[in-house]
Write a protein that holds these residues in place. Structure first.
Motif, PDB file in Angstrom:
ATOM      1  N   ASP A  80     -22.993  -8.944  12.003  1.00 61.27           N
ATOM      2  CA  ASP A  80     -23.948  -7.985  11.470  1.00 61.27           C
ATOM      3  C   ASP A  80     -23.159  -6.785  10.944  1.00 61.27           C
ATOM      4  OD1 ASP A  80     -26.774  -7.606  11.201  1.00 61.27           O
ATOM      5  OD2 ASP A  80     -26.692  -6.020  12.701  1.00 61.27           O
ATOM      6  N   PRO A  81     -23.673  -6.096   9.906  1.00 59.53           N
ATOM      7  CA  PRO A  81     -22.990  -4.864   9.486  1.00 59.53           C
ATOM      8  C   PRO A  81     -22.928  -3.885  10.661  1.00 59.53           C
ATOM      9  CG  PRO A  81     -24.654  -5.505   7.867  1.00 59.53           C
ATOM     10  CD  PRO A  81     -24.850  -6.391   9.069  1.00 59.53           C
ATOM     11  N   VAL A  82     -21.847  -3.110  10.772  1.00 60.13           N
ATOM     12  CA  VAL A  82     -21.732  -2.173  11.898  1.00 60.13           C
ATOM     13  C   VAL A  82     -22.846  -1.129  11.810  1.00 60.13           C
ATOM     14  CG1 VAL A  82     -19.232  -2.521  12.153  1.00 60.13           C
ATOM     15  CG2 VAL A  82     -20.089  -0.614  10.768  1.00 60.13           C
ATOM     16  N   GLU A  83     -23.242  -0.609  12.973  1.00 54.99           N
ATOM     17  CA  GLU A  83     -24.330   0.370  13.064  1.00 54.99           C
ATOM     18  C   GLU A  83     -23.963   1.648  12.297  1.00 54.99           C
ATOM     19  OE1 GLU A  83     -27.219   0.004  14.837  1.00 54.99           O
ATOM     20  OE2 GLU A  83     -26.703  -2.042  15.393  1.00 54.99           O
ATOM     21  N   PRO A  84     -24.976   2.359  11.774  1.00 50.92           N
ATOM     22  CA  PRO A  84     -24.696   3.558  10.974  1.00 50.92           C
ATOM     23  C   PRO A  84     -23.930   4.651  11.723  1.00 50.92           C
ATOM     24  CG  PRO A  84     -27.078   3.100  11.065  1.00 50.92           C
ATOM     25  CD  PRO A  84     -26.400   2.029  11.848  1.00 50.92           C
ATOM     26  N   GLU A  85     -24.059   4.714  13.059  1.00 49.05           N
ATOM     27  CA  GLU A  85     -23.363   5.795  13.780  1.00 49.05           C
ATOM     28  C   GLU A  85     -21.878   5.508  13.992  1.00 49.05           C
ATOM     29  OE1 GLU A  85     -25.921   4.046  15.041  1.00 49.05           O
ATOM     30  OE2 GLU A  85     -25.526   3.404  17.114  1.00 49.05           O
ATOM     31  N   VAL A  86     -21.435   4.309  13.617  1.00 50.16           N
ATOM     32  CA  VAL A  86     -20.018   3.952  13.741  1.00 50.16           C
ATOM     33  C   VAL A  86     -19.254   4.629  12.584  1.00 50.16           C
ATOM     34  CG1 VAL A  86     -18.397   2.007  13.600  1.00 50.16           C
ATOM     35  CG2 VAL A  86     -20.516   1.786  14.930  1.00 50.16           C
ATOM     36  N   PRO A  87     -18.076   5.241  12.875  1.00 53.58           N
ATOM     37  CA  PRO A  87     -17.400   6.044  11.853  1.00 53.58           C
ATOM     38  C   PRO A  87     -16.642   5.247  10.794  1.00 53.58           C
ATOM     39  CG  PRO A  87     -16.189   6.126  13.913  1.00 53.58           C
ATOM     40  CD  PRO A  87     -17.450   5.361  14.190  1.00 53.58           C
ATOM     41  N   PHE A  88     -16.937   3.987  10.588  1.00 56.85           N
ATOM     42  CA  PHE A  88     -16.333   3.211   9.505  1.00 56.85           C
ATOM     43  C   PHE A  88     -17.306   2.096   9.156  1.00 56.85           C
ATOM     44  CE2 PHE A  88     -14.554   2.114  13.659  1.00 56.85           C
ATOM     45  CZ  PHE A  88     -15.043   0.831  13.815  1.00 56.85           C
ATOM     46  N   GLU A  89     -17.079   1.473   7.998  1.00 57.08           N
ATOM     47  CA  GLU A  89     -17.955   0.380   7.593  1.00 57.08           C
ATOM     48  C   GLU A  89     -17.288  -0.955   7.901  1.00 57.08           C
ATOM     49  OE1 GLU A  89     -19.051   1.033   3.525  1.00 57.08           O
ATOM     50  OE2 GLU A  89     -20.426   2.654   4.097  1.00 57.08           O
ATOM     51  N   GLY A  90     -18.088  -1.998   7.893  1.00 55.85           N
ATOM     52  CA  GLY A  90     -17.529  -3.310   8.133  1.00 55.85           C
ATOM     53  C   GLY A  90     -18.580  -4.225   8.728  1.00 55.85           C
ATOM     54  N   VAL A  91     -18.141  -5.418   9.090  1.00 51.58           N
ATOM     55  CA  VAL A  91     -19.032  -6.395   9.717  1.00 51.58           C
ATOM     56  C   VAL A  91     -18.484  -6.687  11.099  1.00 51.58           C
ATOM     57  CG1 VAL A  91     -19.859  -8.777   9.591  1.00 51.58           C
ATOM     58  CG2 VAL A  91     -19.781  -7.382   7.516  1.00 51.58           C
ATOM     59  N   GLU A  92     -19.364  -6.639  12.086  1.00 49.77           N
ATOM     60  CA  GLU A  92     -18.916  -6.866  13.466  1.00 49.77           C
ATOM     61  C   GLU A  92     -19.527  -8.134  14.036  1.00 49.77           C
ATOM     62  OE1 GLU A  92     -20.305  -4.407  16.719  1.00 49.77           O
ATOM     63  OE2 GLU A  92     -21.914  -3.597  15.479  1.00 49.77           O
ATOM     64  N   ILE A  93     -18.768  -8.740  14.909  1.00 49.27           N
ATOM     65  CA  ILE A  93     -19.258  -9.911  15.643  1.00 49.27           C
ATOM     66  C   ILE A  93     -19.843  -9.417  16.965  1.00 49.27           C
ATOM     67  CG2 ILE A  93     -16.959 -10.354  16.647  1.00 49.27           C
ATOM     68  CD1 ILE A  93     -17.605 -13.382  16.402  1.00 49.27           C
ATOM     69  N   GLY A  94     -20.901 -10.093  17.432  1.00 54.00           N
ATOM     70  CA  GLY A  94     -21.519  -9.675  18.685  1.00 54.00           C
ATOM     71  C   GLY A  94     -22.011 -10.872  19.484  1.00 54.00           C
ATOM     72  N   TRP A  95     -22.214 -10.654  20.777  1.00 54.85           N
ATOM     73  CA  TRP A  95     -22.673 -11.720  21.682  1.00 54.85           C
ATOM     74  C   TRP A  95     -23.389 -11.103  22.862  1.00 54.85           C
ATOM     75  CZ3 TRP A  95     -17.348 -12.217  19.961  1.00 54.85           C
ATOM     76  CH2 TRP A  95     -16.498 -11.263  20.535  1.00 54.85           C
ATOM     77  N   ARG A  96     -24.334 -11.820  23.393  1.00 56.60           N
ATOM     78  CA  ARG A  96     -25.057 -11.401  24.603  1.00 56.60           C
ATOM     79  C   ARG A  96     -25.641 -12.645  25.249  1.00 56.60           C
ATOM     80  NH1 ARG A  96     -29.941  -7.471  23.490  1.00 56.60           N
ATOM     81  NH2 ARG A  96     -28.300  -6.625  22.159  1.00 56.60           N
TER      82      ARG A  96
END
Ligand SMILES: CC(C)(COP(=O)(O)OP(=O)(O)OC[C@H]1O[C@@H](n2cnc3c(N)ncnc32)[C@H](O)[C@@H]1OP(=O)(O)O)[C@@H](O)C(=O)NCCC(=O)NCCS
Length: 175
Positions: A80-96
């Motif tokens: 998913d694209p990184v959240e707006p409060e993160v200080p850089f742009e990009g795509v992050e991987i996540g798991w839960r």
């Protein structure tokens, strides 16, 4: 529609029938230890709608993760694209994953096909992973799937102007 099978898992689109299992995962304080307050069922339902909408918009997102043997929904994995409060742009991987599904290698198994999808199908050059410094289990997954610590990207996030500061660590993998 997407459905990717691994040895023990299926990564697929969300279904309405996933809600009870997904809500139970998000109502578990142990699962949410590094994520924030537990979610009620309405919040979990809204998250599914959000994942579906983001998937339509971006062509990638968070999939439901199902255990092949039992047919049970055990969590999510995706990019998913990184959240707006993160200080850089990009795509992050996540798991839960549900607490009962930890310690079997399922998160790493799912994450490996997510990386492959991100690099090969979406064509990303880099995938990031972001977590709280204290979330050592999540960082272990990052290392297991071949990501490396990008210390230059680590950052502090403060929820409110006078609130507690949360140290975040960032891992990356390039294509
Ligand atoms: C982060 C999270 C997904 C990690 O789950 P996990 O089960 O620890 O991670 P893996 O799938 O990589 O499993 C690795 C463990 O399974 C064990 N394992 C057992 N059978 C295995 C197998 N066949 N293959 C691989 N590993 C196996 C490994 O030895 C390892 O055990 P260890 O933790 O005792 O060292 C899980 O803790 C979670 O959902 N946390 C809550 C949500 C969260 O914080 N998400 C991240 C936000 S950034």
């Amino acid at each position: 529609m997407i459905e990717i099978a691994t040895e023990r898992l299926i990564l697929r689109d969300w279904r309405e029938t996933d809600l009870p299992a997904w809500a139970a995962i998000n109502a578990d304080p142990e699962v949410r230890e590094h994520l924030g307050p537990v979610w009620d069922e309405a919040r979990s339902a809204a998250s599914i709608a959000h994942y579906q909408e983001a998937y339509r918009r971006n062509g990638f997102g968070f999939w439901a993760v199902e255990q092949r043997d039992s047919g049970e929904l055990i969590g999510l994995a995706g990019i998913d694209p990184v959240e707006p409060e993160v200080p850089f742009e990009g795509v992050e991987i996540g798991w839960r994953l549900a607490r009962s599904a930890w310690g079997h290698g399922y998160a790493s198994e799912a994450a490996r096909v997510v990386l492959e999808f991100g690099f090969q199908t979406v064509g990303l050059d880099e995938i990031l992973a972001i977590t709280l410094a204290g979330n050592v289990r999540s960082q272990a997954v990052m290392r297991r799937i071949g990501m490396t610590h990008a210390a230059d990207l680590d950052f502090d996030h403060r929820e409110t102007p006078d609130g507690e500061v949360f140290r975040h660590v960032v891992y990356r993998k390039r294509r």
